[in-house]
Design an enzyme around this catalytic site. Structure first.
Site, PDB file in Angstrom:
ATOM      1  N   PRO A 190       0.813  -1.208   0.000  1.00 16.83           N
ATOM      2  CA  PRO A 190       0.000   0.000   0.000  1.00 16.83           C
ATOM      3  C   PRO A 190       0.854   1.270   0.000  1.00 16.83           C
ATOM      4  CG  PRO A 190      -0.145  -1.187   2.087  1.00 16.83           C
ATOM      5  CD  PRO A 190       0.611  -2.043   1.160  1.00 16.83           C
ATOM      6  N   GLU A 191       0.508   2.178  -0.866  1.00 15.27           N
ATOM      7  CA  GLU A 191       1.127   3.494  -0.890  1.00 15.27           C
ATOM      8  C   GLU A 191       0.076   4.492  -0.405  1.00 15.27           C
ATOM      9  OE1 GLU A 191       3.243   4.139  -4.626  1.00 15.27           O
ATOM     10  OE2 GLU A 191       3.360   1.987  -4.938  1.00 15.27           O
TER      11      GLU A 191
ATOM     12  N   ARG B 253      20.263  17.029  -3.901  1.00  9.23           N
ATOM     13  CA  ARG B 253      20.606  15.617  -4.020  1.00  9.23           C
ATOM     14  C   ARG B 253      21.436  15.384  -5.278  1.00  9.23           C
ATOM     15  NH1 ARG B 253      17.373  12.320  -0.670  1.00  9.23           N
ATOM     16  NH2 ARG B 253      16.775  13.656   1.064  1.00  9.23           N
TER      17      ARG B 253
END
Length: 282
Positions: free
Chosen positions: A2-3, A155
């Site tokens: 599940p997200e 990043r």
DNA sequence: AAGGTCTCCTGAGGGC
DNA sequence: TGCCCTCAGGAGACCT
């Protein structure tokens, strides 16, 4: 697993059934499912017993029951966790924790792979301390796009890896990462440092869009591992354009979707719409 | 210090 | 039929 959309469906179901209910008894059938509780499962059970649930909240893929007096029960579904509201007749497989409620119903947590679990969070009503490092999710009204953009550009990594980093933006997993990248479209290895503002804005737009659409359909269910609190599947699986679509024609250009290993898992993309970056900069 | 890999666990499905 | 391998929607511990 599940997200965000699936967890939000579960949160809504829980809110409907457990808010204003008092936990009358707790049974821990799988001790591993009680997380980060040094005093052990028995102590976990005793801290919940007799407490009233005032609210159910969510950040990213985590949700928590707000207990009276400001404590919380933090929950994560992991890859295979599920909550079921049960009148008391049937027992789901891999039942791990059972909460008896004062209206006679039971809230059952089952978890085949035991990557999920529950944790007691003292004073955790506002935000459990265990998830203080988890970023706000894109459906959060206080999600800060400018801050996300700044942190993303600092990043030096592939954009999909960044999307999956829950400390940068939460709620996104392998399915919705691939779907949002396909919609934008962007290759998963595009370097975060060199994404244009327009590309980042477009990506965020599509992340929100695909997760809202999935939520409207009750989430994505490939099998019985993901169901809502009433045991029902979601229907977004039929709307997926990239994830799991290896060999199927791209909805934009007809080229077969390609599956390739990335981060020890599968990534799906259209080789024409989402071409591989030629070098580190692009 | 941040990026990247490994590992926790069970079950399903494919190849032989 | 069964054995062995790979894979599965996550995330934190642990390397470099």
């Amino acid at each position: 697993m599940p997200e965000l959309p699936e967890v939000e469906v579960v949160r809504r179901g829980l809110a409907q059934h457990v808010v204003s209910r008092t936990i009358s008894a707790v049974e821990v059938l799988h001790p591993r499912s009680v997380r980060r509780h040094a005093a052990g499962p028995h102590d976990f059970a005793s801290r919940l017993t007799g407490r009233r649930v005032d609210d159910v909240r969510r950040r990213g893929k985590y949700l928590w029951l707000v207990l009276d007096e400001g404590d919380a029960v933090l929950c994560h579904l992991g890859m295979s966790g599920q909550f079921r509201i049960d009148g008391g007749d049937s027992e789901p497989k891999h039942l791990a924790i059972a909460l008896a409620l004062d209206d006679g119903q039971r809230l059952l947590f089952a978890d085949q792979r035991t990557f999920g679990g529950m944790a007691f969070s003292e004073d955790g009503a506002e935000l459990p301390h265990q998830i203080a490092h988890i970023a706000r999710d894109p459906l959060d009204p206080e999600f800060d796009t400018a801050m996300f953009t700044t942190r993303l550009r600092k990043r030096q990594t592939g954009v999909k890896r960044a999307l999956l980093d829950q400390t940068l933006v939460s709620g996104i997993g392998n399915i919705y990462a691939d779907e949002a990248l396909w919609r934008t479209p962007l290759h998963y290895a595009r370097n975060t440092r060199h994404l244009r503002t327009r590309e980042i804005d477009g990506l965020l737009h599509h992340v929100v869009e695909v997760m809202r659409e999935a939520l409207d359909q009750g989430g994505t269910s490939f099998d019985t591992l993901y169901v809502n609190v009433n045991g029902e599947s979601g229907y977004f699986e039929r709307s997926l354009a990239a994830y799991g679509q290896e060999g199927m024609p791209c909805h934009r250009c007809g080229t077969p979707i390609r599956r390739e290993p990335f981060m020890n898992r599968s990534s799906y993309r259209c080789p024409v719409c989402q071409p591989r970056p030629r070098n580190g900069r692009w």
